[in-house]
Design a protein around this motif. Structure first.
Motif, mmCIF file in Angstrom:
data_model
loop_
_atom_site.group_PDB
_atom_site.id
_atom_site.type_symbol
_atom_site.label_atom_id
_atom_site.label_comp_id
_atom_site.label_asym_id
_atom_site.label_seq_id
_atom_site.Cartn_x
_atom_site.Cartn_y
_atom_site.Cartn_z
ATOM 1 N N PHE A 128 20.461 -11.311 -30.671
ATOM 2 C CA PHE A 128 19.105 -11.751 -31.214
ATOM 3 C C PHE A 128 18.767 -11.262 -32.617
ATOM 4 O O PHE A 128 17.501 -11.128 -32.803
ATOM 5 C CB PHE A 128 18.166 -10.753 -30.343
ATOM 6 C CG PHE A 128 18.169 -11.355 -28.743
ATOM 7 C CD1 PHE A 128 17.225 -12.420 -28.515
ATOM 8 C CD2 PHE A 128 18.739 -10.832 -27.676
ATOM 9 C CE1 PHE A 128 17.031 -12.917 -27.490
ATOM 10 C CE2 PHE A 128 18.632 -11.377 -26.410
ATOM 11 C CZ PHE A 128 17.772 -12.554 -26.243
ATOM 12 N N LEU A 181 17.135 -14.454 -34.141
ATOM 13 C CA LEU A 181 16.087 -14.945 -33.710
ATOM 14 C C LEU A 181 14.670 -14.755 -34.142
ATOM 15 O O LEU A 181 14.422 -13.915 -34.553
ATOM 16 C CB LEU A 181 16.111 -14.385 -32.028
ATOM 17 C CG LEU A 181 15.391 -14.964 -30.938
ATOM 18 C CD1 LEU A 181 15.969 -16.533 -30.820
ATOM 19 C CD2 LEU A 181 15.295 -14.242 -29.778
ATOM 20 N N ASN A 203 11.977 -19.583 -31.896
ATOM 21 C CA ASN A 203 13.249 -20.248 -31.046
ATOM 22 C C ASN A 203 12.707 -19.937 -29.682
ATOM 23 O O ASN A 203 11.991 -19.276 -29.209
ATOM 24 C CB ASN A 203 14.411 -19.201 -31.057
ATOM 25 C CG ASN A 203 14.802 -19.486 -32.830
ATOM 26 O OD1 ASN A 203 15.004 -18.307 -33.755
ATOM 27 N ND2 ASN A 203 15.365 -20.651 -33.226
ATOM 28 N N VAL A 256 14.501 -19.572 -25.923
ATOM 29 C CA VAL A 256 15.487 -18.698 -25.079
ATOM 30 C C VAL A 256 15.775 -19.528 -23.905
ATOM 31 O O VAL A 256 15.032 -19.419 -23.175
ATOM 32 C CB VAL A 256 15.399 -17.240 -25.149
ATOM 33 C CG1 VAL A 256 16.475 -16.510 -24.336
ATOM 34 C CG2 VAL A 256 15.110 -16.602 -26.613
ATOM 35 N N GLN A 304 11.004 -14.910 -24.480
ATOM 36 C CA GLN A 304 11.760 -14.204 -25.345
ATOM 37 C C GLN A 304 11.549 -12.548 -25.286
ATOM 38 O O GLN A 304 12.863 -11.972 -25.290
ATOM 39 C CB GLN A 304 11.257 -14.335 -26.791
ATOM 40 C CG GLN A 304 12.301 -14.649 -27.635
ATOM 41 C CD GLN A 304 11.763 -15.055 -29.179
ATOM 42 O OE1 GLN A 304 11.184 -14.180 -29.841
ATOM 43 N NE2 GLN A 304 12.051 -16.253 -29.483
ATOM 44 N N LYS A 309 14.941 -10.371 -24.695
ATOM 45 C CA LYS A 309 15.275 -9.159 -25.486
ATOM 46 C C LYS A 309 15.250 -7.807 -24.646
ATOM 47 O O LYS A 309 15.793 -7.041 -24.925
ATOM 48 C CB LYS A 309 14.176 -8.866 -26.737
ATOM 49 C CG LYS A 309 14.147 -9.780 -27.736
ATOM 50 C CD LYS A 309 13.112 -9.689 -28.682
ATOM 51 C CE LYS A 309 13.616 -10.570 -30.065
ATOM 52 N NZ LYS A 309 12.574 -10.132 -31.222
#
Length: 126
Positions: free
Chosen positions: A42, A45, A49, A51, A64, A68
């Motif tokens: 990450f 990122l 973006n 995911v 996202q 994370k």
């Protein structure tokens, strides 16, 4: 137990400790690789973006923040495993050092007993 048998047993124990040490070092290297991979996951990122998560053979879009959070949990777990392996490495190294000293003492003792018995091997002319 004879001196030779004790020496053989100590030598065998030392070899096992060395094998354990080698396998622990390999485990530590694998964990380092996983840690680096997960940290990089990450690092580049941006909020724009998208995911995806691999679920079976399908890529599913994932939030996202959730992704994370999952990676952070994984990093925490890997960090704990690294600490555990480090402690294991220290313990094995200490045991190995003790066994090494024991081997040296036994070898010295064996050499001294052979000299006293006169069975230190054939005399070599100079």
């Amino acid at each position: 137990m004879s001196l030779e048998a004790r020496l053989q047993a100590a030598s065998s124990d030392y070899q096992k400790l060395q094998a354990d040490l080698s396998s622990s070092v390999e485990a530590r290297q694998r964990l380092d690789a996983q840690l680096s991979e997960n940290e990089l996951e990450f690092s580049t990122l941006t909020p724009n973006n998208i995911v995806f998560k691999l679920v079976g053979p399908v890529l599913v879009k994932q939030d996202q923040a959730e992704a994370k959070s999952n990676v952070d949990k994984r990093l925490e777990f890997i960090g704990g495993e690294i600490k555990r392996i480090e402690a294991q490495l220290q313990e094995i190294e200490q045991k190995s050092e003790k066994k090494k000293l024991e081997l040296v003492e036994l070898q010295t003792e064996l050499q001294q007993s052979q000299k006293q018995d006169g069975s230190g091997g054939p005399a070599v002319p100079i």
